[in-house]
Scaffold this motif. Structure first.
Motif, PDB file in Angstrom:
ATOM      1  N   ASP A 174      15.253  -9.857  -3.632  1.00 29.99           N
ATOM      2  CA  ASP A 174      15.558 -10.571  -2.388  1.00 29.99           C
ATOM      3  C   ASP A 174      15.267  -9.679  -1.181  1.00 29.99           C
ATOM      4  OD1 ASP A 174      16.388 -12.287  -0.473  1.00 29.99           O
ATOM      5  OD2 ASP A 174      18.453 -12.474  -1.169  1.00 29.99           O
ATOM      6  N   LEU A 175      13.962  -9.529  -0.885  1.00 27.02           N
ATOM      7  CA  LEU A 175      13.564  -8.695   0.241  1.00 27.02           C
ATOM      8  C   LEU A 175      13.987  -9.275   1.577  1.00 27.02           C
ATOM      9  CD1 LEU A 175       9.990  -7.329  -0.618  1.00 27.02           C
ATOM     10  CD2 LEU A 175      12.156  -6.086  -0.533  1.00 27.02           C
ATOM     11  N   THR A 176      14.157 -10.592   1.646  1.00 30.40           N
ATOM     12  CA  THR A 176      14.625 -11.187   2.900  1.00 30.40           C
ATOM     13  C   THR A 176      16.005 -10.643   3.243  1.00 30.40           C
ATOM     14  OG1 THR A 176      13.389 -13.202   2.381  1.00 30.40           O
ATOM     15  CG2 THR A 176      15.007 -13.341   4.139  1.00 30.40           C
ATOM     16  N   ALA A 177      16.916 -10.667   2.282  1.00 31.48           N
ATOM     17  CA  ALA A 177      18.270 -10.152   2.525  1.00 31.48           C
ATOM     18  C   ALA A 177      18.257  -8.646   2.745  1.00 31.48           C
ATOM     19  CB  ALA A 177      19.175 -10.515   1.356  1.00 31.48           C
ATOM     20  N   LEU A 178      17.460  -7.925   1.954  1.00 22.94           N
ATOM     21  CA  LEU A 178      17.420  -6.468   2.075  1.00 22.94           C
ATOM     22  C   LEU A 178      16.857  -6.019   3.419  1.00 22.94           C
ATOM     23  CD1 LEU A 178      16.171  -5.632  -1.531  1.00 22.94           C
ATOM     24  CD2 LEU A 178      18.451  -5.155  -0.604  1.00 22.94           C
TER      25      LEU A 178
ATOM     26  N   MET B 278       0.820  -1.212   0.000  1.00 24.28           N
ATOM     27  CA  MET B 278       0.000   0.000   0.000  1.00 24.28           C
ATOM     28  C   MET B 278       0.855   1.262   0.000  1.00 24.28           C
ATOM     29  SD  MET B 278      -1.569  -0.115   3.903  1.00 24.28           S
ATOM     30  CE  MET B 278      -2.591   1.334   3.732  1.00 24.28           C
ATOM     31  N   MET B 279       2.163   1.121   0.217  1.00 24.35           N
ATOM     32  CA  MET B 279       3.088   2.253   0.185  1.00 24.35           C
ATOM     33  C   MET B 279       3.880   2.317  -1.119  1.00 24.35           C
ATOM     34  SD  MET B 279       2.499   3.605   3.067  1.00 24.35           S
ATOM     35  CE  MET B 279       2.053   3.358   4.785  1.00 24.35           C
ATOM     36  N   PHE B 280       3.588   1.418  -2.054  1.00 26.08           N
ATOM     37  CA  PHE B 280       4.430   1.210  -3.226  1.00 26.08           C
ATOM     38  C   PHE B 280       4.232   2.275  -4.302  1.00 26.08           C
ATOM     39  CE2 PHE B 280       6.122  -2.563  -5.941  1.00 26.08           C
ATOM     40  CZ  PHE B 280       7.419  -2.181  -5.670  1.00 26.08           C
ATOM     41  N   GLN B 281       2.998   2.762  -4.455  1.00 31.28           N
ATOM     42  CA  GLN B 281       2.679   3.640  -5.584  1.00 31.28           C
ATOM     43  C   GLN B 281       3.533   4.904  -5.608  1.00 31.28           C
ATOM     44  OE1 GLN B 281      -0.018   3.229  -8.247  1.00 31.28           O
ATOM     45  NE2 GLN B 281       1.610   4.575  -8.950  1.00 31.28           N
ATOM     46  N   GLN B 282       3.910   5.435  -4.451  1.00 24.62           N
ATOM     47  CA  GLN B 282       4.650   6.696  -4.402  1.00 24.62           C
ATOM     48  C   GLN B 282       6.013   6.612  -5.086  1.00 24.62           C
ATOM     49  OE1 GLN B 282       6.119   7.685  -0.309  1.00 24.62           O
ATOM     50  NE2 GLN B 282       5.386   5.637   0.217  1.00 24.62           N
ATOM     51  N   PHE B 283       6.509   5.393  -5.324  1.00 26.62           N
ATOM     52  CA  PHE B 283       7.825   5.229  -5.928  1.00 26.62           C
ATOM     53  C   PHE B 283       7.756   5.040  -7.448  1.00 26.62           C
ATOM     54  CE2 PHE B 283       8.230   3.818  -1.505  1.00 26.62           C
ATOM     55  CZ  PHE B 283       9.210   4.693  -1.078  1.00 26.62           C
ATOM     56  N   PHE B 284       6.562   5.241  -8.031  1.00 23.83           N
ATOM     57  CA  PHE B 284       6.393   5.077  -9.477  1.00 23.83           C
ATOM     58  C   PHE B 284       5.785   6.331 -10.095  1.00 23.83           C
ATOM     59  CE2 PHE B 284       6.505   0.835  -7.766  1.00 23.83           C
ATOM     60  CZ  PHE B 284       7.296   0.146  -8.672  1.00 23.83           C
TER      61      PHE B 284
ATOM     62  N   MET C 251       9.675 -10.342   3.431  1.00 23.04           N
ATOM     63  CA  MET C 251      10.426  -9.515   4.366  1.00 23.04           C
ATOM     64  C   MET C 251      10.648 -10.280   5.665  1.00 23.04           C
ATOM     65  SD  MET C 251       7.690  -6.729   5.880  1.00 23.04           S
ATOM     66  CE  MET C 251       8.775  -6.332   7.262  1.00 23.04           C
ATOM     67  N   CYS C 252      11.725  -9.963   6.349  1.00 23.13           N
ATOM     68  CA  CYS C 252      12.081 -10.674   7.580  1.00 23.13           C
ATOM     69  C   CYS C 252      11.073 -10.406   8.690  1.00 23.13           C
ATOM     70  CB  CYS C 252      13.464 -10.226   8.061  1.00 23.13           C
ATOM     71  SG  CYS C 252      14.840 -10.874   7.112  1.00 23.13           S
TER      72      CYS C 252
ATOM     73  N   VAL D 221      10.365  -0.712   3.361  1.00 23.18           N
ATOM     74  CA  VAL D 221      10.403  -1.964   2.598  1.00 23.18           C
ATOM     75  C   VAL D 221      10.017  -1.696   1.142  1.00 23.18           C
ATOM     76  CG1 VAL D 221       9.432  -4.280   2.361  1.00 23.18           C
ATOM     77  CG2 VAL D 221       9.953  -3.383   4.634  1.00 23.18           C
ATOM     78  N   ALA D 222       8.972  -0.897   0.929  1.00 26.18           N
ATOM     79  CA  ALA D 222       8.562  -0.554  -0.434  1.00 26.18           C
ATOM     80  C   ALA D 222       9.687   0.167  -1.170  1.00 26.18           C
ATOM     81  CB  ALA D 222       7.309   0.316  -0.400  1.00 26.18           C
ATOM     82  N   ARG D 223      10.387   1.040  -0.462  1.00 23.42           N
ATOM     83  CA  ARG D 223      11.501   1.770  -1.079  1.00 23.42           C
ATOM     84  C   ARG D 223      12.640   0.817  -1.448  1.00 23.42           C
ATOM     85  NH1 ARG D 223      15.555   6.052   1.725  1.00 23.42           N
ATOM     86  NH2 ARG D 223      16.203   7.183  -0.138  1.00 23.42           N
ATOM     87  N   LEU D 224      12.932  -0.133  -0.567  1.00 21.99           N
ATOM     88  CA  LEU D 224      13.969  -1.123  -0.876  1.00 21.99           C
ATOM     89  C   LEU D 224      13.613  -1.913  -2.125  1.00 21.99           C
ATOM     90  CD1 LEU D 224      14.791  -2.551   2.679  1.00 21.99           C
ATOM     91  CD2 LEU D 224      16.335  -1.209   1.225  1.00 21.99           C
ATOM     92  N   CYS D 225      12.345  -2.296  -2.245  1.00 20.31           N
ATOM     93  CA  CYS D 225      11.912  -3.058  -3.411  1.00 20.31           C
ATOM     94  C   CYS D 225      12.054  -2.219  -4.680  1.00 20.31           C
ATOM     95  CB  CYS D 225      10.465  -3.514  -3.227  1.00 20.31           C
ATOM     96  SG  CYS D 225       9.881  -4.638  -4.522  1.00 20.31           S
ATOM     97  N   ALA D 226      11.641  -0.959  -4.618  1.00 25.21           N
ATOM     98  CA  ALA D 226      11.744  -0.087  -5.787  1.00 25.21           C
ATOM     99  C   ALA D 226      13.202   0.140  -6.174  1.00 25.21           C
ATOM    100  CB  ALA D 226      11.051   1.245  -5.499  1.00 25.21           C
TER     101      ALA D 226
END
Length: 646
Positions: free
Chosen positions: A207-211, A50-56, A157-158, A245-250
């Motif tokens: 690799d969100l687990t590592a991030l 739900m926080m992802f859209q701001q990075f696109f 995510m961890c 987390v959303a920022r790391l993915c982006a």
């Protein structure tokens, strides 16, 4: 986290980002509660989706379809989820696939595919890392590609499971330690298994687990607890945690050239959501939305941001503050700390309300559109459906609607009794003592390790619109509590599309034993004939326990029913309705047509068919005077007419 299978060659997959520059792309995200949407007025949990859209940029639309409590198996098998996501996927879209948290429910064992008959008492959502987990990931990949879209895998995510300064194996979704296996053994490592599938199928992996392992360890246990996660568990992020987390993915998508040209590379001010849509409300109702702002590398390095809203909207730093037309935020060191604030809107007349949120510091200016739609209900007939639940599951219906019987899935009614001899009721209820419906899960034992809803365990209520009416639901309320202990938890949802979409009415992460809580909301739900509103309560307990029940009382659905039939004035050579001599006569009625007559509440009072060669029906008139609606359906079409019985 092992690294062998996570060294991907970005160049090989560069084609994945080659899409039409003119076409809008939908990025579908599927996963579990760490990714899903939440109502900020009901819980402090926030999914990173739900926080992802701001990075696109506006060329990419995030369609977050993640579902709380879902595993790779349950999301695939249960009809409201993957089946409906596939109906939304278009050629050129992308699908991010993130599962693991609930795949681990049976400690690395497979729970079978029948939710009503799991294997050996396991949670049916459970999968084996090297078996069924991989099988379902392959299904998502293959079916996404068959639709002309691009699948992207993302490890989970961890969890915030620290041992000293390090996230544990279990926190990284490797259950091998529970079996006494060395860290080099990958048999029960879900993130590792996803990496193997990524290589096998030629799919890019985030690799969100590592991030997130690196992120959490950089904060440490105490700071992660205080700043990144909700207070109730070590799995679900709060607004800041979900945003990071959303920022790391982006960022990792940019690194791997996945939609890189569409990712928002601006590092000055990020506001989420990028468009604030309050949705529908009734006139006079006040809506409030949570918004977040973050600033990086700002110019000037120190200053003040003024956040202002257009007339008709109001803004405040906290929900409890007085809402005004503007607020200010100071910053230093070039960075504006991640901050939440709130915008509200109300309107006394029907129609769309539009405005703008402006954030400015004298050098930088950001504008975010604001939209709300207000609906004015006039006339109609009141509808009220009440399940008292003090002695049985019967209901009382007032007004034109169709009630559903209460139903249980994975649960049953244990008894009708007080939660306790000294039960506490809200003062406004007027109750000091009364019986409730006490509900228990099948088998009587609440399992250990549940931190979220279980899709196969719920209590359901519902209401449908009558033929010829539009039913506008304007209130849902109930009393809910736990008996026998203070660990009862639940989520309450409503839905009109069989839980394809399901707004969260309320979440309780802990209910004080023997205390009934009042839950009330004013949704804007419009039901036409054949549509049903369903209300579900999903309970779980905070540990293994027996003798604990969830108690319900006064489940109430209220609304207003209005006629929906088109009231066309008949022309000279069309069907004519005539009321005379105690009969209703229909001139020029088509042969083999079907006739229906409704009163103004939409209640059907007559139905018949014309099966002879005559063009005239003769029906004994209703003895009640008033206005009625006639409807004739045939191969020639449909005609509806309002007529008066004098």
């Amino acid at each position: 986290m092992k690294s062998l299978f996570f060294k991907f060659f970005v160049g090989i997959f560069a084609f994945c980002s080659i899409v039409s520059a003119n076409a809008q792309i939908t990025l579908h995200t599927i996963g579990d509660s760490t990714m899903s949407d939440y109502d900020e007025n009901s819980t402090d949990k926030r999914g990173w989706g739900m926080m992802f859209q701001q990075f696109f940029t506006s060329d990419v639309v995030v369609n977050n379809r993640a579902k709380s409590g879902a595993s790779s198996k349950s999301f695939y098998l249960e009809s409201p989820y993957w089946t409906t996501v596939k109906q939304q996927i278009q050629t050129g879209d992308y699908v991010i696939i993130q599962f693991a948290h609930n795949d681990e429910k049976s400690n690395g064992l497979d729970g079978g595919t029948d939710p009503n008959n799991p294997i050996n008492g396991t949670d049916y959502r459970g999968t084996t890392a090297q078996g069924t987990y991989k099988e379902y990931l392959r299904k998502y990949i293959d079916e996404t590609r068959a639709l002309g879209a691009t699948p992207v895998l993302a490890t989970a995510m961890c969890r915030k499971y620290f041992s000293g300064a390090t996230i544990t194996r279990k926190g990284q979704h490797d259950l091998g330690g529970d079996y006494g296996l060395p860290e080099s053994d990958n048999t029960h490592d879900y993130s590792y298994a996803m990496g193997e599938v990524a290589i096998e199928k030629g799919v890019q992996l985030i690799d969100l687990t590592a991030l997130t392992k690196t992120l959490l360890e950089s904060y440490g246990d105490a700071a992660s607890t205080a700043q990144l996660f909700v207070s109730s568990d070590s799995t679900h992020p709060n607004a800041l945690g979900a945003t990071l987390v959303a920022r790391l993915c982006a960022q990792e998508m940019t690194n791997q050239n996945i939609l890189a040209s569409y990712i928002n590379t601006s590092t000055d001010v990020l506001i989420n959501p990028s468009e604030v849509d309050f949705g529908d409300a009734f006139t006079g109702q006040t809506l409030t939305k949570e918004v977040t702002i973050t600033g990086f590398d700002l110019d000037p390095a120190s200053g003040t941001f003024t956040l202002s809203v257009s007339d008709g909207f109001l803004i405040a730093s906290n929900k409890t503050d007085t809402f005004t037309s503007s607020i200010t935020m100071n910053y230093t060191g070039g960075n504006l700390e991640f901050t939440k604030f709130y915008i509200s809107v109300s309107q006394s007349v029907g129609g769309t309300k539009e405005g703008t949120l402006t954030a400015a510091n004298g050098t930088i200016t950001k504008e975010i559109p604001l939209t709300a739609n207000f609906i004015e209900l006039t006339g109609g007939t009141e509808v009220n459906l009440l399940w008292e639940l003090s002695a049985d599951d019967s209901y009382v219906l007032e007004g034109p609607a169709i009630p559903m019987d209460e139903s249980h899935t994975g649960m049953y009614v244990q008894s009708y009794n007080q939660p306790n001899a000294t039960t506490i009721w809200p003062p406004e209820s007027g109750y000091t003592t009364r019986k409730t419906q006490r509900n228990l899960l099948d088998g009587g034992i609440w399992p250990a390790g549940e931190i979220d809803e279980v899709s196969t365990r719920h209590i359901q209520f519902g209401i449908s619109a009558n033929e010829g009416t539009e039913l506008n639901i304007d209130e849902i309320s109930l009393y809910v509590g736990g008996a026998g202990g203070s660990g009862m938890r639940c989520k309450i949802y409503y839905s009109k599309d069989d839980f394809v979409t399901a707004p969260l009415l309320k979440e309780f992460q802990s209910m004080t034993s023997n205390t009934m809580n009042f839950v009330s909301a004013i949704p804007v739900v419009k039901l036409t004939a054949g549509e049903t509103l369903k209300l579900r309560v999903y309970p779980w307990y905070n540990g293994e326990a027996t003798g604990k029940t969830i108690c319900l009382a006064d489940v109430n659905i209220h609304g207003v029913a209005t006629p929906t039939l088109s009231l066309e004035k008949p022309l000279e050579n069309q069907i004519r309705w005539i009321v005379e001599d105690g009969f209703i006569k229909i001139k020029n009625a088509p042969v083999h047509g079907n006739l229906s007559i409704y009163d103004l509440t939409g209640r059907l009072i007559h139905k018949s068919s014309n099966r002879n060669e005559s063009d005239l029906y003769i029906i004994k008139s209703t003895s009640t005077k008033g206005i009625y609606i006639g409807k004739i359906e045939s191969q020639e079409g449909i005609q509806t007419t309002k007529f008066l019985v004098p």
